[in-house]
Motif scaffolding. Structure first.
Motif, PDB file in Angstrom:
ATOM      1  N   PRO A  30     -13.271 -24.102 -18.057  1.00 55.25           N
ATOM      2  CA  PRO A  30     -12.936 -23.937 -19.576  1.00 55.25           C
ATOM      3  C   PRO A  30     -12.163 -22.542 -19.755  1.00 55.25           C
ATOM      4  CG  PRO A  30     -13.214 -25.756 -19.787  1.00 55.25           C
ATOM      5  CD  PRO A  30     -14.269 -24.612 -18.526  1.00 55.25           C
ATOM      6  N   GLY A  31     -13.309 -21.069 -18.943  1.00 53.33           N
ATOM      7  CA  GLY A  31     -13.723 -19.957 -19.280  1.00 53.33           C
ATOM      8  C   GLY A  31     -12.174 -19.086 -18.775  1.00 53.33           C
ATOM      9  N   GLU A  32     -11.801 -19.543 -17.710  1.00 54.29           N
ATOM     10  CA  GLU A  32     -10.560 -19.254 -16.661  1.00 54.29           C
ATOM     11  C   GLU A  32      -9.114 -19.721 -17.343  1.00 54.29           C
ATOM     12  OE1 GLU A  32     -12.978 -19.246 -11.999  1.00 54.29           O
ATOM     13  OE2 GLU A  32     -12.055 -20.641 -12.625  1.00 54.29           O
ATOM     14  N   GLN A  33      -9.501 -20.926 -18.263  1.00 52.97           N
ATOM     15  CA  GLN A  33      -7.660 -20.536 -18.547  1.00 52.97           C
ATOM     16  C   GLN A  33      -7.295 -18.903 -19.235  1.00 52.97           C
ATOM     17  OE1 GLN A  33      -6.446 -23.747 -19.018  1.00 52.97           O
ATOM     18  NE2 GLN A  33      -8.127 -25.145 -18.114  1.00 52.97           N
ATOM     19  N   LEU A  34      -7.074 -18.475 -19.323  1.00 53.51           N
ATOM     20  CA  LEU A  34      -6.930 -17.320 -19.810  1.00 53.51           C
ATOM     21  C   LEU A  34      -6.420 -16.580 -18.954  1.00 53.51           C
ATOM     22  CD1 LEU A  34      -4.844 -15.651 -21.698  1.00 53.51           C
ATOM     23  CD2 LEU A  34      -6.988 -14.949 -22.724  1.00 53.51           C
ATOM     24  N   PHE A  35      -7.626 -16.244 -17.831  1.00 53.56           N
ATOM     25  CA  PHE A  35      -7.187 -15.211 -17.218  1.00 53.56           C
ATOM     26  C   PHE A  35      -6.031 -16.001 -16.345  1.00 53.56           C
ATOM     27  CE2 PHE A  35      -7.984 -14.987 -12.500  1.00 53.56           C
ATOM     28  CZ  PHE A  35      -8.480 -13.515 -12.345  1.00 53.56           C
ATOM     29  N   TYR A  36      -5.899 -17.131 -15.589  1.00 52.23           N
ATOM     30  CA  TYR A  36      -5.418 -17.907 -15.148  1.00 52.23           C
ATOM     31  C   TYR A  36      -3.862 -18.030 -15.870  1.00 52.23           C
ATOM     32  CZ  TYR A  36      -7.795 -18.818 -11.256  1.00 52.23           C
ATOM     33  OH  TYR A  36      -8.347 -18.606  -9.754  1.00 52.23           O
ATOM     34  N   GLY A  37      -3.839 -18.340 -17.201  1.00 53.35           N
ATOM     35  CA  GLY A  37      -2.687 -18.729 -18.041  1.00 53.35           C
ATOM     36  C   GLY A  37      -1.977 -17.245 -17.863  1.00 53.35           C
ATOM     37  N   MET A  38      -2.028 -15.605 -17.697  1.00 56.10           N
ATOM     38  CA  MET A  38      -1.281 -14.738 -18.272  1.00 56.10           C
ATOM     39  C   MET A  38      -0.739 -14.928 -16.880  1.00 56.10           C
ATOM     40  SD  MET A  38      -3.782 -12.022 -20.145  1.00 56.10           S
ATOM     41  CE  MET A  38      -5.399 -11.979 -18.273  1.00 56.10           C
ATOM     42  N   LEU A  39      -1.582 -14.931 -15.648  1.00 50.56           N
ATOM     43  CA  LEU A  39      -0.654 -14.495 -14.354  1.00 50.56           C
ATOM     44  C   LEU A  39       0.113 -15.270 -14.385  1.00 50.56           C
ATOM     45  CD1 LEU A  39      -3.781 -14.481 -12.329  1.00 50.56           C
ATOM     46  CD2 LEU A  39      -2.837 -12.742 -13.245  1.00 50.56           C
ATOM     47  N   THR A 112       6.166  -9.038 -23.135  1.00 55.54           N
ATOM     48  CA  THR A 112       4.794  -9.134 -21.904  1.00 55.54           C
ATOM     49  C   THR A 112       3.391  -9.201 -22.319  1.00 55.54           C
ATOM     50  OG1 THR A 112       4.957  -6.021 -23.507  1.00 55.54           O
ATOM     51  CG2 THR A 112       6.745  -6.616 -21.261  1.00 55.54           C
ATOM     52  N   VAL A 113       3.102  -8.700 -20.846  1.00 54.34           N
ATOM     53  CA  VAL A 113       1.277  -9.458 -21.161  1.00 54.34           C
ATOM     54  C   VAL A 113       0.505  -8.397 -21.878  1.00 54.34           C
ATOM     55  CG1 VAL A 113      -0.648  -9.858 -19.890  1.00 54.34           C
ATOM     56  CG2 VAL A 113       1.601 -10.961 -18.431  1.00 54.34           C
ATOM     57  N   TRP A 114       1.028  -7.636 -22.044  1.00 53.04           N
ATOM     58  CA  TRP A 114       0.233  -6.979 -22.964  1.00 53.04           C
ATOM     59  C   TRP A 114       0.205  -7.252 -24.406  1.00 53.04           C
ATOM     60  CZ3 TRP A 114       0.995  -2.586 -26.789  1.00 53.04           C
ATOM     61  CH2 TRP A 114       2.821  -2.469 -26.565  1.00 53.04           C
ATOM     62  N   GLN A 121      -6.725  -6.766 -21.241  1.00 49.44           N
ATOM     63  CA  GLN A 121      -6.186  -7.869 -20.060  1.00 49.44           C
ATOM     64  C   GLN A 121      -5.646  -7.815 -19.576  1.00 49.44           C
ATOM     65  OE1 GLN A 121      -8.527 -10.258 -19.637  1.00 49.44           O
ATOM     66  NE2 GLN A 121      -9.449 -11.248 -21.822  1.00 49.44           N
ATOM     67  N   ALA A 122      -4.222  -7.346 -20.010  1.00 47.62           N
ATOM     68  CA  ALA A 122      -2.850  -6.884 -19.578  1.00 47.62           C
ATOM     69  C   ALA A 122      -3.182  -6.440 -18.109  1.00 47.62           C
ATOM     70  CB  ALA A 122      -1.813  -6.027 -19.789  1.00 47.62           C
ATOM     71  N   ILE A 123      -4.219  -5.068 -18.597  1.00 42.96           N
ATOM     72  CA  ILE A 123      -4.447  -4.333 -17.400  1.00 42.96           C
ATOM     73  C   ILE A 123      -5.455  -5.592 -15.915  1.00 42.96           C
ATOM     74  CG2 ILE A 123      -6.659  -2.566 -16.268  1.00 42.96           C
ATOM     75  CD1 ILE A 123      -5.704  -1.041 -18.679  1.00 42.96           C
ATOM     76  N   ASN A 124      -6.570  -5.985 -17.079  1.00 42.01           N
ATOM     77  CA  ASN A 124      -7.468  -6.492 -15.738  1.00 42.01           C
ATOM     78  C   ASN A 124      -5.993  -7.789 -14.805  1.00 42.01           C
ATOM     79  OD1 ASN A 124     -10.347  -7.234 -14.960  1.00 42.01           O
ATOM     80  ND2 ASN A 124      -9.598  -9.678 -15.050  1.00 42.01           N
ATOM     81  N   ALA A 125      -5.257  -8.034 -15.243  1.00 43.60           N
ATOM     82  CA  ALA A 125      -4.053  -9.329 -15.032  1.00 43.60           C
ATOM     83  C   ALA A 125      -3.382  -8.971 -13.436  1.00 43.60           C
ATOM     84  CB  ALA A 125      -3.471 -10.101 -16.250  1.00 43.60           C
ATOM     85  N   GLY A 126      -3.021  -7.673 -14.329  1.00 41.02           N
ATOM     86  CA  GLY A 126      -2.162  -6.384 -13.404  1.00 41.02           C
ATOM     87  C   GLY A 126      -3.183  -6.959 -11.454  1.00 41.02           C
ATOM     88  N   ASP A 127      -4.966  -5.870 -11.894  1.00 41.55           N
ATOM     89  CA  ASP A 127      -5.715  -6.519 -10.787  1.00 41.55           C
ATOM     90  C   ASP A 127      -6.060  -7.625 -10.059  1.00 41.55           C
ATOM     91  OD1 ASP A 127      -6.487  -4.290 -12.237  1.00 41.55           O
ATOM     92  OD2 ASP A 127      -7.806  -3.925 -12.822  1.00 41.55           O
ATOM     93  N   ALA A 128      -5.752  -8.110 -11.573  1.00 37.56           N
ATOM     94  CA  ALA A 128      -6.123  -9.952 -10.550  1.00 37.56           C
ATOM     95  C   ALA A 128      -4.462 -10.003  -9.093  1.00 37.56           C
ATOM     96  CB  ALA A 128      -6.585 -10.748 -11.391  1.00 37.56           C
TER      97      ALA A 128
END
Length: 336
Positions: A30-39, A112-114, A121-128
């Motif tokens: 569950p802790g990864e939902q937003l991480f992958y969701g943004m992508l 946009t994501v940000w 969080q958007a910076i992190n998503a871009g880095d991912a």
């Protein structure tokens, strides 16, 4: 009736999307939902509530150029799918970061994501996406690509990454620069826009075992012409077609090629352009009067000719080579 490139896109877009999804992955707790969701949101696979959706996320031009170049060079596009996916994921990393740097609230009609989840969080998503793009390349091993060729492709991919970020650096620097020359501007778009198009074609050629030089030259010139055409549409495009207000780039005071031509040639234009209260009608009149529009159109024509000449030199006498030519002409005659 579909053109050759349209038929190719229709055939290869579904496997490309599947390859991208596999490269991105999905949450395992569950802790990864937003991480992958943004992508997934940014890539057009989810809505703002992170529910599965399919929305406009672009035409996937860069990865399709990679696959087309592979086919035109006598290779199997299926073998190039991981590289094509990597190219599109890298492109989208740059878009997430560009939106932050430009403070863009929307992209293709959606927040946009940000704008939805904040800058951090958007910076992190871009880095991912940057990392996932690189990991996607290693999936070439599963397609039977020799290790030496994978390393060659990875080196070309990283060179494009660096050129892309250098181009973005120059674009940001131009915002506060007192003077930007035409030469400066062309160097910027050579990195920001043309570098990844050139790499897409070069990587596809390499995976087919085809000499990449002329296809890379084709891609670079195509990217240059594409960006200059985009500059023209940003000022003179039909709002009913582009979806943007008349002279939107002038309103934002962007230093696009017609503007830089005018700054170099029209007395007082630079001062009027910097003044926020100068009416758009005055700026448009200045651009027409000093020949900036005609000069930008001529520049686009020069790069278009260079692109088609490089493609002709590549000697791709097959339907996929013709599809590359058709696609180039379609991109450069677009109205949005």
């Amino acid at each position: 009736m579909r053109s050759t490139w349209e038929s190719f896109f229709a055939e290869w877009l579904p496997p490309l999307e599947a390859e991208m999804r596999q490269a991105v992955g999905e949450p395992t707790h569950p802790g990864e939902q937003l991480f992958y969701g943004m992508l997934m949101y940014h890539l057009g696979w989810a809505d703002a509530q992170l529910r599965p959706a399919r929305v406009d996320a672009g035409k996937r031009i860069r990865p399709m150029l990679c696959l087309l170049a592979c086919a035109a060079g006598g290779g199997d596009p299926a073998q190039a799918l991981p590289a094509a996916a990597a190219i599109e994921l890298l492109h989208n990393f740059s878009l997430i970061h560009d939106d932050i740097q430009d403070r863009s609230q929307t992209r293709r009609g959606r927040p946009t994501v940000w704008a939805l989840w904040g800058v951090a969080q958007a910076i992190n998503a871009g880095d991912a996406l940057f990392v996932i793009a690189h990991r996607a390349l290693w999936r070439l091993r599963q397609r039977g690509v020799p290790a030496e060729r994978i390393l060659e492709v990875a080196e070309r991919f990283d060179a494009a990454c660096l050129m892309l970020t250098k181009g973005q650096h120059l674009d940001l620097a131009f915002e506060t620069a007192d003077r930007v020359t035409v030469a400066d501007y062309l160097e910027m778009i050579r990195g920001k826009t043309a570098a990844l198009l050139a790499a897409s074609l070069g990587i596809g050629a390499r995976l087919a075992g085809f000499p990449p030089q002329e296809l890379e030259a084709f891609g670079e010139a195509l990217g240059m012409a594409f960006q200059v055409q985009d500059d023209l549409l940003g000022i003179w495009g039909d709002p009913a077609v582009t979806g943007k207000p008349v002279a939107d780039d002038l309103r934002a005071r962007k230093k696009t090629l017609p503007v830089i031509y005018a700054m170099e040639r029209a007395p007082g234009f630079a001062e009027r352009y910097r003044a926020p209260d100068t009416p758009l009608e005055v700026l448009l009149r200045d651009l027409e009067a000093c020949g900036a529009r005609a000069e930008a159109e001529a520049t686009a024509a020069v790069f278009t000719r260079q692109a088609l000449e490089a493609l002709e030199r590549a000697g791709l006498r097959n339907p996929y080579g013709e599809a590359l030519r058709e696609l180039a002409l379609a991109l450069l005659s677009r109205s949005r």
